[in-house]
Design a protein around this motif. Structure first.
Motif, PDB file in Angstrom:
ATOM      1  N   CYS A   1       0.916  -1.140   0.131  1.00 55.28           N
ATOM      2  CA  CYS A   1       0.115  -0.006  -0.073  1.00 55.28           C
ATOM      3  C   CYS A   1       0.981   1.291   0.083  1.00 55.28           C
ATOM      4  O   CYS A   1       1.825   1.579   0.878  1.00 55.28           O
ATOM      5  CB  CYS A   1      -0.769  -0.110   1.299  1.00 55.28           C
TER       6      CYS A   1
ATOM      7  N   CYS B   1       0.310   2.989   3.623  1.00 51.45           N
ATOM      8  CA  CYS B   1       0.805   2.944   4.837  1.00 51.45           C
ATOM      9  C   CYS B   1       1.628   1.608   4.759  1.00 51.45           C
ATOM     10  O   CYS B   1       2.242   1.126   5.840  1.00 51.45           O
ATOM     11  CB  CYS B   1      -0.514   2.410   5.725  1.00 51.45           C
TER      12      CYS B   1
ATOM     13  N   CYS C   1      -6.020  -2.097   0.237  1.00 50.92           N
ATOM     14  CA  CYS C   1      -5.212  -2.327   1.578  1.00 50.92           C
ATOM     15  C   CYS C   1      -6.317  -2.867   2.175  1.00 50.92           C
ATOM     16  O   CYS C   1      -7.446  -2.611   2.533  1.00 50.92           O
ATOM     17  CB  CYS C   1      -5.080  -0.651   2.150  1.00 50.92           C
TER      18      CYS C   1
ATOM     19  N   CYS D   1      -5.779   4.691   7.193  1.00 50.16           N
ATOM     20  CA  CYS D   1      -4.845   4.499   5.996  1.00 50.16           C
ATOM     21  C   CYS D   1      -5.898   5.281   4.837  1.00 50.16           C
ATOM     22  O   CYS D   1      -6.931   5.023   4.476  1.00 50.16           O
ATOM     23  CB  CYS D   1      -4.849   2.992   5.552  1.00 50.16           C
TER      24      CYS D   1
ATOM     25  N   SER E   1      -5.827   5.236   1.782  1.00 50.19           N
ATOM     26  CA  SER E   1      -6.245   4.534   0.488  1.00 50.19           C
ATOM     27  C   SER E   1      -7.727   3.870   1.087  1.00 50.19           C
ATOM     28  O   SER E   1      -8.471   3.460   0.096  1.00 50.19           O
ATOM     29  CB  SER E   1      -5.445   3.315   0.319  1.00 50.19           C
TER      30      SER E   1
END
Ligand code: ZN
Length: 448
Positions: free
Chosen positions: A234, A237, A252, A271, A273
């Motif tokens: 990812c 993160c 992720c 995160c 994403s």
């Protein structure tokens, strides 16, 4: 291309009917069908012209995907380290030949070959041991026009029943990894050797690939598999990502908040994403502009350049990656100025055609344009030479290396001392741009 919001193609709609009736099938016309396009477009390059319906709307439908994957008619394109499994070179009459006329890929521009190599398609039975060992695989699409290998994939979907007819295509990555070890691969590799199949570097096969759907399938398979291989972590993160949507999404993993300490919970939840729309998760395509530039006052002169890595005497169009926040026209002007010092007439920049270029995931945007300055200066030193060439020199290069003969009245160039040059082969968009200029392609005012 993907639709970030829903995965539905632009303009998609359907009209669900009651489920009890036999006519309640949902259909997903391909973009070509939706646009009323025939199977041929104005100009189709090597790596373009796929007639698959990619069916992105069904990439999250497990029943459809399972049916498609396991159909006896489904064809698999195998890759290893991004090299596609191809048949041995064959002569135009179909006889296998032990010799090869292709060169090492180091030059980047292999010559055309009279011999052809084809995709060595595999079946589900062939690849099942690899899939069982976790081989990564990507759904490419369905050829709905294939009447020989027709499979029918039926799956319930919200609002009706999906029925897709045609032959499915998948890519499978047979690169050694994890449980996909020598023990699993030995059986497959032995069969490939027996059949004279080989994983072949794509650059070395450029001159021998059929200029049709096969090259387009390889481009799609190679670019998507490459993107997955290079996006294992990812970018927000650093966690290992998971594959989704039949190979067209990486995400992720949702955090299991029970497994992290109190202090980490907020950071884990956040995160980037996992919040809202972002561009981390879908395969990327990098646009490259490539331009054939004509002289401002002598339209029979064309600007071409060469890099040191090119084969001797080979000259080609100016090209470079687009940068963020640039229009195609601005990228053309910047690249030409950086590499040759030549200024473009912005109003003259004219789109010609585009070519997918799976090294690893570019699209070449081909343009022609007129310069408004003439003095060459190798500003960024990316080129070792750039200069104006007379039309006669270019015509001779086309005729000498790619047939067709010189145009009437142009068999003799005027200057005996003029250097003889080579230009890239027809499978490269540069060749087609140069040829278009020779044939009198008309520049149009830009529609801004
Ligand atoms: Zn993440």
């Amino acid at each position: 291309m993907h639709s970030m919001a829903s995965g539905f193609p632009v303009g998609f709609c359907f009209f669900p009917r009651p489920r009890s009736r036999p006519t309640n099938a949902l259909t997903f016309p391909s973009p070509r069908q939706q646009a009323g396009m025939s199977s041929s477009t104005r100009f189709t390059h090597l790596f373009a012209g796929s007639n698959l319906n990619r069916l992105s709307v069904l990439r999250s439908n497990p029943a459809f995907l399972t049916n498609s994957l396991q159909s006896p008619s489904t064809r698999f394109i195998a890759l290893r380290n991004l090299d596609a499994l191809l048949t041995a070179l064959t002569t135009p009459t179909g006889t296998s030949t032990a010799t090869t006329t292709t060169t090492a890929p180091t030059a980047g521009i292999p010559p055309l070959s009279p011999h052809k190599q084809h995709i060595a398609y595999l079946t589900y039975t062939d690849v099942k041991p690899a899939l069982d060992a976790g081989a990564f695989h990507v759904f490419l699409g369905v050829d709905e026009g294939d009447t020989e290998g027709t499979g029918e994939y039926t799956s319930e979907r919200k609002g009706g029943v999906v029925v897709v007819k045609g032959r499915s295509y998948w890519a499978v990555d047979l690169t050694k990894s994890g449980d996909l070890d020598d023990g699993v691969l030995a059986g497959l590799d032995g069969a490939f050797t027996t059949k004279n199949y080989a994983f072949t570097p794509l650059r070395s096969a450029l001159g021998s690939l059929p200029w049709d759907i096969e090259s387009a399938l390889i481009a799609q398979a190679r670019s998507v598999v490459d993107w997955n291989v290079r996006n294992q972590y990812c970018p927000a993160c650093g966690k290992l990502t998971e594959s989704g949507e039949a190979g067209y999404k990486r995400f992720c993993p949702r955090p299991n908040l029970d497994e992290v300490g109190e202090g980490e919970k907020e950071a884990t939840k956040r995160c980037l994403s996992l919040t809202g729309v972002n561009n981390f998760q879908y395969p990327r395509t990098d646009p490259v502009v490539i331009i054939a530039v004509t002289h401002p006052t002598h339209p029979h002169k064309l600007l071409l350049g060469r890099q040191t890595r090119f084969p001797a005497s080979t000259y080609t169009c100016i090209a470079g990656f687009m940068e963020p926040g640039e229009s195609i026209e601005e990228a053309c002007a910047r690249e030409v100025a950086e590499e040759t010092g030549i200024q473009l007439n912005m109003d003259s920049i004219t789109y010609h055609s585009s070519q997918p270029w799976p090294f690893p995931n570019s699209v070449m945007i081909g343009c022609l344009a007129q310069a408004r300055s003439v003095d060459v200066s190798l500003v960024d030193e990316e080129l070792e030479d750039a200069r104006w060439f007379d039309r006669e020199q270019v015509v001779r290069a086309l005729a000498r290396h790619y047939g067709g003969g010189p145009l009437p009245g142009e068999a003799q160039g005027q200057g005996e001392a003029e250097m003889e040059i080579k230009i890239p082969p027809p499978y490269a968009i540069a060749h087609q741009l140069i040829k278009a200029w020779v044939e009198g392609f008309k520049l149009q005012p830009a529609k801004m």
